[in-house]
Design an enzyme around this catalytic site. Structure first.
Site, mmCIF file in Angstrom:
data_model
loop_
_atom_site.group_PDB
_atom_site.id
_atom_site.type_symbol
_atom_site.label_atom_id
_atom_site.label_comp_id
_atom_site.label_asym_id
_atom_site.label_seq_id
_atom_site.Cartn_x
_atom_site.Cartn_y
_atom_site.Cartn_z
ATOM 1 N N ASN A 1 -23.238 25.742 63.187
ATOM 2 C CA ASN A 1 -22.570 26.925 62.650
ATOM 3 C C ASN A 1 -21.064 26.770 62.814
ATOM 4 O O ASN A 1 -20.551 26.828 63.925
ATOM 5 C CB ASN A 1 -23.061 28.175 63.388
ATOM 6 C CG ASN A 1 -22.422 29.448 62.861
ATOM 7 O OD1 ASN A 1 -21.585 29.426 61.971
ATOM 8 N ND2 ASN A 1 -22.828 30.570 63.434
ATOM 9 N N SER B 1 -17.900 31.470 62.014
ATOM 10 C CA SER B 1 -18.030 32.648 62.849
ATOM 11 C C SER B 1 -16.684 33.348 62.866
ATOM 12 O O SER B 1 -15.767 32.912 63.565
ATOM 13 C CB SER B 1 -18.458 32.261 64.267
ATOM 14 O OG SER B 1 -18.537 33.407 65.083
ATOM 15 N N ASN C 1 -15.655 35.811 64.298
ATOM 16 C CA ASN C 1 -15.258 36.360 65.593
ATOM 17 C C ASN C 1 -14.963 35.284 66.629
ATOM 18 O O ASN C 1 -14.704 35.598 67.780
ATOM 19 C CB ASN C 1 -16.356 37.290 66.118
ATOM 20 C CG ASN C 1 -16.577 38.456 65.193
ATOM 21 O OD1 ASN C 1 -15.640 38.990 64.622
ATOM 22 N ND2 ASN C 1 -17.820 38.846 65.008
ATOM 23 N N LYS D 1 -24.094 25.750 58.529
ATOM 24 C CA LYS D 1 -23.725 27.103 58.103
ATOM 25 C C LYS D 1 -22.207 27.148 57.942
ATOM 26 O O LYS D 1 -21.466 26.827 58.868
ATOM 27 C CB LYS D 1 -24.158 28.145 59.131
ATOM 28 C CG LYS D 1 -23.809 29.548 58.675
ATOM 29 C CD LYS D 1 -24.289 30.595 59.642
ATOM 30 C CE LYS D 1 -23.961 31.967 59.073
ATOM 31 N NZ LYS D 1 -23.298 32.806 60.015
#
Length: 140
Positions: free
Chosen positions: A71, A74, A76, A115
């Site tokens: 991933n 993100s 955040n 991702k």
């Protein structure tokens, strides 16, 4: 604190405590990995050490996982999107796939998925897709 005194780095108690915390974190990561990307919800990624962090995580969860998601999206997590730069991503995926191949010997080959952010520019998306195809990632 132990016995009313603060733990000091280098002491036997500090080492025991540090190993216990590491084990708890690793066990937690293994427990939440089942949703495919859950471990990143609890990890702080520092780009300078991100490659090693991803590889450590991959080794820790591989046996329990059905698949692994790298991933790099993100919003955040400060700095995480820097990993979407083609040269950085290529290095990350190359090393992750090497670890996957190493772990496949005892645990079988598991798919590695990528991702990415939903708001990439067309140029960035082209670069990422090129790297993913060149590295033969199992899915995005």
């Amino acid at each position: 604190m132990t016995g009313g005194r603060e733990l000091q780095p280098g002491s036997p108690e500090f080492g025991l405590f540090a190993r216990a915390v590491h084990e708890v974190c690793a066990d937690l990561a293994e427990a939440i990995v089942k949703d495919g990307e859950g471990a990143t919800k609890l990890m702080r990624i520092v780009v300078e050490q991100a490659l090693d962090d991803y590889l450590t995580g991959l080794r820790r969860v591989y046996a329990a996982a059905s698949y692994v998601t790298v991933n790099i999206s993100s919003p955040n997590t400060p700095g995480l999107r820097d990993l979407q730069q083609a040269s950085v991503l290529d290095s990350l995926l190359a090393r992750a796939l090497d670890v996957r191949d190493e772990m496949a010997v005892p645990y079988g080959r598991k798919p590695v998925l990528l991702k990415i952010a939903p708001d990439l520019t067309a140029g960035d998306l082209d670069d990422i897709v090129r790297v993913a195809r060149d590295r033969k990632i199992d899915g995005m």
